[in-house]
Scaffold this motif. Sequence first.
Motif, short mmCIF file in Angstrom:
data_model
loop_
_atom_site.label_atom_id
_atom_site.label_comp_id
_atom_site.label_asym_id
_atom_site.label_seq_id
_atom_site.Cartn_x
_atom_site.Cartn_y
_atom_site.Cartn_z
N MET A 1 0.84 -1.18 0.00
CA MET A 1 0.00 0.00 0.00
C MET A 1 0.88 1.25 0.00
SD MET A 1 -2.94 0.92 2.72
CE MET A 1 -2.94 2.54 3.40
N PRO A 2 0.60 2.20 -0.87
CA PRO A 2 1.41 3.43 -0.90
C PRO A 2 1.31 4.19 0.43
CG PRO A 2 -0.05 3.30 -2.82
CD PRO A 2 -0.44 2.19 -1.89
N ALA A 3 2.37 4.90 0.74
CA ALA A 3 2.39 5.70 1.96
C ALA A 3 1.35 6.80 1.86
CB ALA A 3 3.77 6.28 2.18
N LYS A 4 0.63 7.04 2.94
CA LYS A 4 -0.36 8.10 2.97
C LYS A 4 0.30 9.47 3.02
CE LYS A 4 -4.63 9.38 5.21
NZ LYS A 4 -5.87 8.65 5.28
N VAL A 5 1.46 9.55 3.70
CA VAL A 5 2.19 10.81 3.85
C VAL A 5 3.63 10.60 3.37
CG1 VAL A 5 3.03 12.52 5.49
CG2 VAL A 5 0.77 11.49 5.81
N ARG A 6 4.13 11.52 2.57
CA ARG A 6 5.51 11.50 2.09
C ARG A 6 6.07 12.90 2.18
NH1 ARG A 6 7.26 7.19 -1.30
NH2 ARG A 6 5.55 5.77 -1.65
N THR A 7 7.36 13.01 2.46
CA THR A 7 8.05 14.28 2.35
C THR A 7 8.35 14.50 0.87
OG1 THR A 7 9.04 14.05 4.53
CG2 THR A 7 10.14 15.54 2.98
N CYS A 8 8.01 15.70 0.36
CA CYS A 8 8.26 16.03 -1.04
C CYS A 8 9.49 16.94 -1.12
CB CYS A 8 7.05 16.74 -1.63
SG CYS A 8 7.27 17.17 -3.38
N LEU A 9 10.43 16.54 -1.95
CA LEU A 9 11.65 17.31 -2.19
C LEU A 9 11.59 17.90 -3.59
CD1 LEU A 9 14.13 14.62 -0.80
CD2 LEU A 9 13.26 16.63 0.42
N ILE A 46 9.13 11.16 -8.68
CA ILE A 46 9.81 9.92 -8.33
C ILE A 46 9.44 9.61 -6.88
CG2 ILE A 46 12.00 8.70 -8.12
CD1 ILE A 46 11.98 11.94 -10.01
N GLU A 47 8.75 8.50 -6.66
CA GLU A 47 8.45 8.03 -5.32
C GLU A 47 9.52 7.03 -4.94
OE1 GLU A 47 3.68 8.10 -4.80
OE2 GLU A 47 4.46 6.54 -6.12
N PHE A 48 10.10 7.22 -3.76
CA PHE A 48 11.14 6.30 -3.32
C PHE A 48 11.10 6.17 -1.81
CE2 PHE A 48 13.01 10.45 -3.28
CZ PHE A 48 14.01 10.47 -2.31
N ASN A 49 11.82 5.20 -1.33
CA ASN A 49 11.84 4.86 0.07
C ASN A 49 13.28 4.77 0.51
OD1 ASN A 49 12.05 2.83 2.29
ND2 ASN A 49 9.83 2.88 2.13
N TYR A 55 9.60 9.07 0.48
CA TYR A 55 9.86 10.40 -0.06
C TYR A 55 9.28 10.50 -1.46
CZ TYR A 55 13.32 11.21 3.60
OH TYR A 55 13.94 11.38 4.81
N LEU A 56 9.08 11.73 -1.89
CA LEU A 56 8.67 12.03 -3.25
C LEU A 56 9.57 13.14 -3.75
CD1 LEU A 56 6.53 12.00 -5.63
CD2 LEU A 56 5.41 13.85 -4.37
N ILE A 57 10.10 12.98 -4.94
CA ILE A 57 10.83 14.07 -5.58
C ILE A 57 9.96 14.60 -6.70
CG2 ILE A 57 12.76 14.59 -7.15
CD1 ILE A 57 14.56 12.94 -5.35
N LEU A 58 9.86 15.90 -6.76
CA LEU A 58 9.14 16.58 -7.83
C LEU A 58 10.15 17.40 -8.62
CD1 LEU A 58 6.53 17.56 -9.24
CD2 LEU A 58 6.43 19.39 -7.52
#
Length: 110
Positions: A1-9, A46-49, A55-58
């Motif tokens: 299941m995808p993370a509900k909350v991610r830090t976006c960089l 890019i979603e990564f762990n 984390y998410l990079i935009l």
Amino acid sequence: MPAKVRTCLWFDKNGEEAAHLYVSLLPGSKIENTFSPNPAEPALMIEFNLAGTPYLILNGGPMFKHSEAASICVSTKDQKETDFLWQALIADGGSASQCAWLKDRFGLSW
């Protein structure tokens, strides 16, 4: 299941390169998903762990820059792991900062 909350960089355009470097340095890390509306251009998201932390990079463009106000902290098991991460993160244009902080070659603080 995808993370509900991610830090976006926010990155200009080289976020996928950064994500690949970051996941290569910490065991248990991986790229989870990339989204590219135009396959001829860098991925937009890019979603990564990193060792269990999502984390998410935009790749959002040049209007926002990294600052020391946000950084990634890693708890290391010993000096050997600290030295390995330090050298890998300052390589190719990164730099040491004060109080054991550094900026990697992408400008992100650790």
